[in-house]
Write an enzyme that holds these catalytic residues in place. Sequence first.
Site, short mmCIF file in Angstrom:
data_model
loop_
_atom_site.label_atom_id
_atom_site.label_comp_id
_atom_site.label_asym_id
_atom_site.label_seq_id
_atom_site.Cartn_x
_atom_site.Cartn_y
_atom_site.Cartn_z
N LYS A 1 43.59 -10.88 118.20
CA LYS A 1 43.21 -10.51 117.01
C LYS A 1 42.13 -9.38 117.19
O LYS A 1 41.52 -8.64 116.22
CB LYS A 1 42.78 -11.66 116.01
CG LYS A 1 43.76 -12.69 115.72
CD LYS A 1 43.11 -13.94 114.94
CE LYS A 1 44.18 -14.97 114.78
NZ LYS A 1 45.22 -14.77 113.73
N HIS B 1 56.16 -19.45 114.35
CA HIS B 1 55.01 -18.81 113.82
C HIS B 1 54.29 -18.08 114.80
O HIS B 1 53.23 -17.45 114.42
CB HIS B 1 54.01 -19.77 113.13
CG HIS B 1 54.33 -20.24 111.76
ND1 HIS B 1 54.16 -19.93 110.71
CD2 HIS B 1 55.07 -21.50 111.70
CE1 HIS B 1 54.55 -20.92 109.72
NE2 HIS B 1 55.19 -21.90 110.44
O1 B1N Z 1 50.84 -18.81 111.50
C1 B1N Z 1 50.57 -17.88 110.33
C2 B1N Z 1 50.79 -16.35 110.66
O2 B1N Z 1 50.40 -15.78 109.63
C3 B1N Z 1 49.84 -15.87 111.80
O3 B1N Z 1 50.29 -14.73 112.03
C4 B1N Z 1 50.28 -16.96 112.90
O4 B1N Z 1 49.17 -16.60 113.90
C5 B1N Z 1 49.83 -18.32 112.54
C6 B1N Z 1 49.51 -23.87 117.38
C7 B1N Z 1 49.51 -22.06 115.45
N1 B1N Z 1 51.08 -19.16 114.62
N2 B1N Z 1 50.97 -20.33 115.38
C8 B1N Z 1 49.99 -20.88 115.06
C9 B1N Z 1 48.62 -22.98 114.86
C10 B1N Z 1 48.07 -24.32 115.27
C11 B1N Z 1 48.49 -24.55 116.60
O5 B1N Z 1 48.36 -25.70 117.18
C12 B1N Z 1 50.03 -22.68 116.93
N3 B1N Z 1 49.19 -20.41 113.99
C13 B1N Z 1 49.96 -19.35 113.51
C14 B1N Z 1 51.42 -18.27 109.30
O6 B1N Z 1 52.78 -18.06 109.47
#
Ligand code: B1N
Length: 820
Positions: free
Chosen positions: A553, A359
Amino acid sequence: MLDSHFRKEEFKKSVKENVKMLYRKTLDEASQEQIFQAVSLAVKDVVIDNWLLTQKQYEKDDPKIVYYLSMEFLMGRALGNNLINLCAYKEVKEALDELGLDLNTIEDQEPDPALGNGGLGRLAACFLDSLATLGYCAYGCGIRYHYGLFKQKIENGYQVEVPDNWLKDGYPFELRRPEYAKEVKFGGYVRVEYDPATGRNNFIQEGYQSVRAVPYDMPIVGYNNKIVNTLRIWDAEAMNEFQLDLFDKGDYRKAVEAENLAKNICDVLYPNDNHYAGKELRLKQQYFFISASIQAAIAKFKKKHSDIHDLPKKVTFQLNDTHPTMTVAELMRILLDEEKLEWDDAWDITTHTCAYTNHTIMAEALEKWPIELFSKLLPRVYQIIEEINRRFIEEINQKYPGNQEKVRKMAIIYDGQVKMAHLAIAGGYSVNGVARLHTEILKKQELKDFYEMYPEKFNNKTNGITQRRFMVHANPLLTDWITDHIGDKWITDLPQLAKLKVYADDKKAQQEFMNIKYQNKVRLAKYILEHNGIEVDPNSIFDVQVKRLHEYKRQLMNILHVMYLYNQIKEHPERDFYPRTFIFGAKATAGYRRAKLTIKLINSVADVINNDASINGKLKVVFIENYRVSNAEIIFAAADVSEQISTASKEASGTGNMKFMLNGALTVGTMDGANVEIVEEVGEENAFIFGLSSDEVINYENNGGYDPMQYFNNDPDIRNVLMQLINGTYSNGDFEMFREIYDSLLNTNCSDRADTYFILADFKSYADAQRRVEEAYRDEAGWAKKALLNTACSGKFSSDRTIQQYVDEIWHLDKVTIED
Ligand code: B1N
């Protein structure tokens, strides 16, 4: 479909009965919160009937199951959504009306289950909705955090975090299932024992501490199909029976430690988005819910199947980012130590059962656990990962003889760290990105070596969102309008929205469409007045950026641009300026200083601009406190302009962009993440694209040559705005308040390269895109057409489409229908 249980009179009776039973009160004595509980109970009753039906059908059909493993499920409120998916919303609303009750007010009593940070957790929630709606057997597996993501208060312009005790009044849509509890072991050591009977070594974990994992199930109601799937979230309890022997041995300290371990594990969701903090408790959380989930999945499989080799035919584990990557090692442990398989057999099963979704490419989000921490907490699991690593390196050496560079870059354990992404790729059969551009960057840059080694594992699954929540529930006016024009099939088949295209030039349709937008803006204006005390004009352009606060962002670029506009209006009061309301909503991770200072800057700019009578209300700035799923629904429906302005290459996909588009907002955005595909669907003329391309950004990052000071020196508009950060304009004369932000843009002495996210490089092209927005908005018919086309072209971005692609290309699940 009106379920018999929702015959109005019956439902009304049931609500009254529940209030009496639960609280010994009559309806008019009960509080709104009590009525919420009573109504929810009545709804749960119907849901449970369908839940049982679904279980029976699954029992009969024995379909392949996907376990969606995720540290986060950002569900949002359940009551309204369940009513929508049961197709009972309108009936229930009427029934409650007749009782003198207002469904909206009742819905507002529900705490917003916030077991997630942002897009990643909300995606998991949308996927569960689509899986149930499409009729696939799926379990969400996660953690029952006692405190969800903090609530945000704004005090004196600063974010203050308040604990989110969402369980304090009891949550009506969960069911404790102690009969499925599992033991999870931490710490101790591994004793190796030769077993002469098998001629193999047995590996026995000893001296460990145990925690009892108890599942709570939440129903996931499919749309109009009687299917109810399960989100299973695990809670930790002390393991009294197992700890007794510790008492017997007089090891009181250990027993207390085990009890404390259980107490802490599920306390709180880590509030980081796109950031890895490396905390031991987080590692405990990961193993805790993975061990419990995998044990439960294997136990369920074995109830129906005698040959464990059939596991990949019947079960698949989807890893939502690297957070659940423990799955690979835990499954190996069970297959080796409990099922007594040989390594190669176990590995073959594992690598055909696990699949991984990436992600993010943000370096700071990469999970790398120190081996001391890891091996102490999970000695047997660590041992297994060492062996996986040893064999993986062998494979690399075979493919690239003598290439130490490859080993250095690809090893699972290297430099004293366990690299979770490498484990997830080596241990699974699929690696997917979440938008086309993102997947291409993974293949060409971030995971290039892995792509070269396993090209067949890589694939793209562009994200999507559920129209049931983000249109049917969030925007009832537009829902009815769409259904009046093209029927209601779009609710489960979003590409049908394309049928609206014939109305793009229809004057009446345009007017109706924009009138609905206006009413939704009035609804949001009311919310803002009630919650922020700021009056906004629904005739102004609602320009919205809502998402987590992160430098990449670029909320900062947005507010700098607002400062620039304000300067323009002050300098040229005679110029025509179309009134605009800039709306922000964002939580910042508690420890992220620069992000929190950006919130203060937004609020400070808002204070100055909103109180300047001389600009005649041409500009307003609003920071909506405590942005979350429930108010997001109101916000998306009311937006004219959708701000998707991340530095190109940084936003893996984005999903808010899709929610705006669905609701007829026009995108101001960079060619990043899923924006690329949004523009492809709607046409460049119906969006406002600006800024560096991802190739240009990556080229600067790899080869240098970016100098933000040039922009400062050569562009007086940019210079003016930046100077206002340090001359007290927005800080009552305090020159130091926003110095850090100023420095981050210009000062190379800061830890990073100055202006890491290319704000100054993109500023002028952003301002130009915003000028085009204003011009386009002045053309009423033109704008209405563009807005309508955004809705009409959003069909691709349903999570139903995404899930069907996961099913067809990765999971290969069987479709189930309820016969009754
Ligand atoms: O995941 C979303 C995407 O639409 C977004 O672009 C992306 O930023 C988001 C560590 C994340 N990527 N990584 C995280 C969240 C919590 C954490 O502890 C990483 N969140 C995204 C869905 O694909």
